[in-house]
Write an enzyme that holds these catalytic residues in place. Sequence first.
Site, PDB file in Angstrom:
ATOM      1  CD  GLU A  33      -2.837   1.220   2.363  1.00 52.36           C
ATOM      2  OE1 GLU A  33      -2.839   0.308   3.205  1.00 52.36           O
ATOM      3  OE2 GLU A  33      -3.608   2.195   2.383  1.00 52.36           O
ATOM      4  NE  ARG A 259       2.551  -8.473   9.912  1.00 47.96           N
ATOM      5  CZ  ARG A 259       2.587  -7.393   9.148  1.00 47.96           C
ATOM      6  NH1 ARG A 259       3.627  -6.611   9.135  1.00 47.96           N
ATOM      7  NH2 ARG A 259       1.565  -7.065   8.409  1.00 47.96           N
ATOM      8  CE  LYS A 269       3.326  -0.042   4.862  1.00 47.93           C
ATOM      9  NZ  LYS A 269       2.244   0.056   3.884  1.00 47.93           N
TER      10      LYS A 269
HETATM   11  P1  ATP Z   1       0.314  -1.923   7.510  1.00 46.08           P
HETATM   12  O1  ATP Z   1       1.417  -1.604   8.505  1.00 46.08           O
HETATM   13  O2  ATP Z   1      -0.381  -0.717   6.927  1.00 46.08           O
HETATM   14  O3  ATP Z   1      -0.567  -3.089   7.847  1.00 46.08           O
HETATM   15  P2  ATP Z   1       1.782  -3.660   5.854  1.00 46.08           P
HETATM   16  O4  ATP Z   1       2.990  -3.772   6.684  1.00 46.08           O
HETATM   17  O5  ATP Z   1       0.840  -4.793   5.701  1.00 46.08           O
HETATM   18  O6  ATP Z   1       1.015  -2.363   6.232  1.00 46.08           O
HETATM   19  P3  ATP Z   1       1.750  -3.373   3.028  1.00 46.08           P
HETATM   20  O7  ATP Z   1       2.210  -2.230   2.227  1.00 46.08           O
HETATM   21  O8  ATP Z   1       0.325  -3.720   2.981  1.00 46.08           O
HETATM   22  O9  ATP Z   1       2.241  -3.101   4.481  1.00 46.08           O
HETATM   23  O10 ATP Z   1       2.636  -4.637   2.755  1.00 46.08           O
HETATM   24  C1  ATP Z   1       2.913  -5.143   1.485  1.00 46.08           C
HETATM   25  C2  ATP Z   1       3.252  -6.597   1.600  1.00 46.08           C
HETATM   26  O11 ATP Z   1       4.361  -6.785   2.469  1.00 46.08           O
HETATM   27  C3  ATP Z   1       2.098  -7.367   2.183  1.00 46.08           C
HETATM   28  O12 ATP Z   1       1.908  -8.543   1.411  1.00 46.08           O
HETATM   29  C4  ATP Z   1       2.550  -7.697   3.565  1.00 46.08           C
HETATM   30  O13 ATP Z   1       2.015  -8.912   4.000  1.00 46.08           O
HETATM   31  C5  ATP Z   1       4.067  -7.769   3.431  1.00 46.08           C
HETATM   32  N1  ATP Z   1       4.707  -7.441   4.700  1.00 46.08           N
HETATM   33  C6  ATP Z   1       4.534  -6.334   5.422  1.00 46.08           C
HETATM   34  N2  ATP Z   1       5.243  -6.388   6.571  1.00 46.08           N
HETATM   35  C7  ATP Z   1       5.893  -7.578   6.566  1.00 46.08           C
HETATM   36  C8  ATP Z   1       6.788  -8.234   7.471  1.00 46.08           C
HETATM   37  N3  ATP Z   1       7.158  -7.689   8.615  1.00 46.08           N
HETATM   38  N4  ATP Z   1       7.262  -9.453   7.119  1.00 46.08           N
HETATM   39  C9  ATP Z   1       6.897 -10.018   5.957  1.00 46.08           C
HETATM   40  N5  ATP Z   1       6.067  -9.466   5.067  1.00 46.08           N
HETATM   41  C10 ATP Z   1       5.551  -8.254   5.363  1.00 46.08           C
END
Ligand code: ATP
Length: 562
Positions: A33, A259, A269
């Site tokens: 996003e 994650r 974020k």
């Molecule tokens: P928010 O903090 O707004 O929930 P998010 O961390 O999910 O955001 P996105 O921009 O939606 O951020 O993430 C893009 C992709 O990265 C998604 O598929 C998410 O699952 C993955 N992602 C985000 N954080 C992690 C993490 N710590 N480890 C592995 N994958 C991640």
Amino acid sequence: MKGMTAGNFIREIVEHDLKSGKHRRVVTRFPPEPNGYLHIGHAKSICLNFGLALEHGGVCHLRFDDTNPSTESVEYAEAIQADVRWLGFDWGDRMFYASGYFEQLYEYAVELIQKGKAYVDSLSAEEIRQYRGTLTEPGKDSPYRNRSVEESLDLFARMRAGEFKDGAHVLRAKIDMASPNVNMRDPTMYRIRHVAHYRTADQWCIYPTYDYAHPISDALEGITHSLCTLEFEDHRPLYDWFLDNVSVPCHPQQIEFARLNLTHTIMSKRRLLELVGKGHVGGWDDPRLPTLKGLRRRGYTPEAIRAFCEHIGVQKRDGVVEMALLEHFIREDLNKRAPRVMAVLRPLRVVLENYPEGRVEEVEAVNNPEDPGMGTRKVPFSRVLYIERDDFREVPPKKFFRLAPGQEVRLRYAYIIKCVRVVKEARTGEIVELRCTYDPETRSGGPQAGRKVKGTIHWVSATHALDAEVRLYDHLFVKADAGDVPEGQDYTVNLNPSSLERLRGVKVEPSLAGVQPGSRYQFERQGYFCVDPDSAAGRLVFNRTVALRDSWAKIEKAQQDG
Ligand code: ATP
Ligand code: MG
């Protein structure tokens, strides 16, 4: 380390699907996003999605999951593209936007209404929450649930046309208010929001939810494996429900993985935004942050980050990875390619009393003992030098093999010297200079070149050295679990007050004149350093990427031995 690489159960699923003929080509996507900058957690997802596609001759799409207009921007979208490229991945011409599917998403929603599988609800947000029930109690049907198809179609069209205020109506899927899975209790598909979108401007005033937009976007792009993090596990039945109930061309498989969490930092974020916004750090590219921009400025290489991601693999349960492990990978990478140089971080002046004034010798120094192909360079040596303050002790403890009164030490690539006198500032007693003698026979190639002393230290020639600033970093949070805070306080209490130490007055060897931001070096005995973009003509600024000591290697060894 190789043998310890963690498994990747998703790779096994993909390989099985290719072998069985379920898919001929893997298609994955990375769906950020555009509401913030990418961090090392995203790198895990990027390496996984792009990596799987690359390994199996497939493709990976970059898709902006941009259905929430109030927090998204072009700046973020551009920064994300730059970061993915920097990590070493290429989406070719396959860059997509969920907002690019708004029309199709609208049409599929109409299809669901026509099939009696979606309805316009006119309860308020608060009432919807109350009707939803809890984990232990079933929900209640909304009084609008049995609205006619015609009425819902009409209201939905008027929602789109902008006839209603925010919150007046929503579109909901008609599934099961008694489902044990709360996500299946008639989830919201569309909300009215009179907010301009960074791409579609004022074209829309209704926006789809993530749960509705994501499966449809995946299907429209022919994604085979839709990889997401574990918190979406309970949403999978809904992902499948949407795909089973609209006439999309295919049905991708959602697979969840854990994650990445790292010790001594945070990855949310929202919190990163707060740290930047409240000035706890210098910006999104502060070298203490786990953002890719921060790590890059700190001196991390894409190669090291990719090797780290490959090593940790993917898991089905949440866990926490030691920061020391990430540091181990950057050391391994830089050890192979960073040229060695000499830099004195906390200088102490040394005068060689028996070395002729005005004489300058060039000693030959090895650029990288790991890679003879990197050659050698000349380093000027003269009567007045700087050494590290730490490398001298007036009263040396036992086994202190560096410089002390009457004690000898070797200067790297040059002579053995002996300390004959300590000069102090009369008033404060601070040591300001060492008077030493050198042994002219002990230079490399000299008759006593092989003479052994117990210690070797680095140095620079005072008249030739360049001034520099060095920034040393420590963990951003003092606790391994940054979120572990006493009741009533917030995570900022765990911020490390000494996460940044600035050393001005650093002396570096003259070969570093004119180095470009982003260049990386090993300062002998001090760690790996990267030239900061704050450097300019006549101003050198270095970030310490990582110190030399490898605590992870020690942890591993201890585990093997014990
Ligand atoms: P928010 O903090 O707004 O929930 P998010 O961390 O999910 O955001 P996105 O921009 O939606 O951020 O993430 C893009 C992709 O990265 C998604 O598929 C998410 O699952 C993955 N992602 C985000 N954080 C992690 C993490 N710590 N480890 C592995 N994958 C991640
Ligand atoms: Mg998200």
